[in-house]
Design an enzyme around this catalytic site. Structure first.
Site, mmCIF file in Angstrom:
data_model
loop_
_atom_site.group_PDB
_atom_site.id
_atom_site.type_symbol
_atom_site.label_atom_id
_atom_site.label_comp_id
_atom_site.label_asym_id
_atom_site.label_seq_id
_atom_site.Cartn_x
_atom_site.Cartn_y
_atom_site.Cartn_z
ATOM 1 N N GLY A 118 -11.841 -38.491 13.217
ATOM 2 C CA GLY A 118 -10.854 -37.875 14.106
ATOM 3 C C GLY A 118 -10.442 -38.763 15.266
ATOM 4 O O GLY A 118 -9.805 -38.308 16.209
ATOM 5 N N TRP A 144 -10.674 -29.416 5.207
ATOM 6 C CA TRP A 144 -9.708 -28.761 6.104
ATOM 7 C C TRP A 144 -10.333 -28.307 7.418
ATOM 8 O O TRP A 144 -9.621 -27.812 8.301
ATOM 9 C CB TRP A 144 -9.062 -27.555 5.407
ATOM 10 C CG TRP A 144 -8.280 -27.883 4.180
ATOM 11 C CD1 TRP A 144 -8.037 -29.127 3.644
ATOM 12 C CD2 TRP A 144 -7.605 -26.957 3.324
ATOM 13 N NE1 TRP A 144 -7.261 -29.028 2.513
ATOM 14 C CE2 TRP A 144 -6.981 -27.695 2.295
ATOM 15 C CE3 TRP A 144 -7.468 -25.568 3.330
ATOM 16 C CZ2 TRP A 144 -6.240 -27.092 1.273
ATOM 17 C CZ3 TRP A 144 -6.729 -24.965 2.314
ATOM 18 C CH2 TRP A 144 -6.116 -25.727 1.309
ATOM 19 N N LYS A 145 -11.653 -28.387 7.513
ATOM 20 C CA LYS A 145 -12.355 -27.972 8.734
ATOM 21 C C LYS A 145 -11.890 -26.548 9.122
ATOM 22 O O LYS A 145 -11.648 -25.734 8.239
ATOM 23 C CB LYS A 145 -12.145 -29.006 9.840
ATOM 24 C CG LYS A 145 -12.528 -30.420 9.345
ATOM 25 C CD LYS A 145 -12.625 -31.462 10.403
ATOM 26 C CE LYS A 145 -13.018 -32.795 9.784
ATOM 27 N NZ LYS A 145 -13.222 -33.842 10.761
ATOM 28 N N GLU A 205 -19.653 -41.275 6.391
ATOM 29 C CA GLU A 205 -18.683 -41.011 7.450
ATOM 30 C C GLU A 205 -19.248 -41.521 8.773
ATOM 31 O O GLU A 205 -20.028 -40.812 9.426
ATOM 32 C CB GLU A 205 -18.419 -39.503 7.568
ATOM 33 C CG GLU A 205 -17.803 -38.889 6.331
ATOM 34 C CD GLU A 205 -16.988 -37.636 6.664
ATOM 35 O OE1 GLU A 205 -15.833 -37.580 6.262
ATOM 36 O OE2 GLU A 205 -17.512 -36.739 7.346
ATOM 37 N N GLU A 226 -20.104 -32.959 12.103
ATOM 38 C CA GLU A 226 -19.811 -31.871 13.049
ATOM 39 C C GLU A 226 -20.873 -30.782 12.961
ATOM 40 O O GLU A 226 -21.235 -30.165 13.969
ATOM 41 C CB GLU A 226 -18.399 -31.317 12.780
ATOM 42 C CG GLU A 226 -17.338 -32.318 13.251
ATOM 43 C CD GLU A 226 -16.058 -32.328 12.444
ATOM 44 O OE1 GLU A 226 -15.800 -31.378 11.688
ATOM 45 O OE2 GLU A 226 -15.301 -33.316 12.563
ATOM 46 N N GLY A 282 -10.055 -35.801 6.551
ATOM 47 C CA GLY A 282 -9.923 -34.673 7.463
ATOM 48 C C GLY A 282 -8.458 -34.447 7.812
ATOM 49 O O GLY A 282 -7.687 -33.880 7.035
ATOM 50 N N GLY A 283 -8.046 -34.929 8.965
ATOM 51 C CA GLY A 283 -6.710 -34.669 9.506
ATOM 52 C C GLY A 283 -5.577 -34.875 8.512
ATOM 53 O O GLY A 283 -4.699 -34.012 8.378
HETATM 54 P P1 13P Z 1 -10.608 -37.435 9.898
HETATM 55 O O1 13P Z 1 -10.010 -37.891 8.586
HETATM 56 O O2 13P Z 1 -9.760 -36.468 10.639
HETATM 57 O O3 13P Z 1 -11.076 -38.597 10.717
HETATM 58 O O4 13P Z 1 -11.928 -36.598 9.513
HETATM 59 C C1 13P Z 1 -12.847 -37.169 8.645
HETATM 60 C C2 13P Z 1 -13.838 -36.136 8.266
HETATM 61 O O5 13P Z 1 -14.610 -35.680 9.070
HETATM 62 C C3 13P Z 1 -13.808 -35.651 6.884
HETATM 63 O O6 13P Z 1 -14.916 -34.863 6.609
#
Ligand code: 13P
Length: 254
Positions: free
Chosen positions: A173, A10-11, A167, A97, A234-235
């Site tokens: 993202g 979920w960041k 990743e 990140e 992520g998103g």
């Molecule tokens: P997204 O699915 O938003 O590209 O993010 C991937 C991610 O960083 C999952 O840890």
């Protein structure tokens, strides 16, 4: 056969109230899912509430980071034991990140993963190349360095328990996911290295999941590639319906 592993990262999204309401919605959507590990990784502030809300459901909980010391004068940091006490079973380590924005190195990743094992948490260790590294033809070399240093000193048994998240940084993202072929190639390489460096049994047990713009409509073709054991989302994980759809598309593999 490895059980598929679908984790939502979920960041820095969702308040505690949003997080608990999400878990309540997701609970019903995955109530009959016994053949996939379903994981939610909220922020630290929502971790305990999410773990409480997820008790007795199919949802397991992960933290997004930890610090390797057990306790002490480390303002702003949180230990593995604290994360475990809050109710997490997993912890994401070395997300790109963290590496890019907060200066984490493979040595930090190694210390954090070791601290996770000590605390009784399963590490989800993230690796992956940047676009410049891929275009320079350095992808495998970069992954090798991240695996070698990040997992240095671990036993075969520990590596067998691990989740490794591949990743590619250029796919996070951006809406630009790896092609199924690119994912299969990288995952095959990672498993080969785990086999060479830690042994056949750890390589068969260790789950290698893909992350980077995974959505309901591309999940199945990515997750069904050889050596791809699930996804770090992520998103698309922020919406319980989209996330449950990704879980649904990973079923039927065990
Ligand atoms: P997204 O699915 O938003 O590209 O993010 C991937 C991610 O960083 C999952 O840890």
């Amino acid at each position: 056969m490895r059980k598929p592993f679908i984790a939502g990262n979920w960041k820095m999204y969702k308040t505690v109230a949003d997080a608990v309401s999400y878990v309540d919605q997701l609970t019903g959507l995955v109530a009959d899912v016994t053949d996939v590990d379903v994981i939610a990784a909220p922020t630290f502030t929502a971790l305990y509430a999410v773990a409480q809300a997820a008790r007795g459901t199919r949802i397991q909980v992960s933290a997004q980071d930890l610090y390797w010391e057990r306790e002490g004068a480390f303002t702003g940091e949180i230990s593995g034991a604290m994360v475990r006490e809050a109710g997490a079973a997993f912890v994401i380590i070395g997300h790109s990140e963290r590496r890019t924005l907060f200066g984490e190195t493979d040595v930090h990743v190694n210390r954090k993963a070791a601290a996770a094992f000590t605390a009784g948490l399963t590490p989800i260790v993230c690796i992956g190349e940047t676009l410049a590294q891929r275009e320079a033809g350095d992808t495998f070399e970069v992954l090798d360095g991240q695996i070698r240093t990040g997992l240095d000193g671990f036993t075969g048994d520990q590596v067998g328990q691990l989740v490794i998240a591949y990743e590619p940084v250029w796919a996070i993202g951006t809406g630009r996911n790896a092609t199924p072929g690119q994912a299969a190639e990288a995952h095959g390489h990672i498993r080969t290295r785990v086999r060479q460096w830690f042994g056949g049994e750890p390589a068969e047990r260790c789950r290698v999941i893909y992350g980077g713009s995974v959505k309901p409509d591309n999940a199945r073709e990515l997750i069904t590639q050889p050596d791809v054991d699930g996804a770090l989302v992520g998103g698309a994980s922020l919406d319980p319906k989209a996330f449950a759809e990704i879980v649904a598309r990973s079923r039927g593999r065990v």
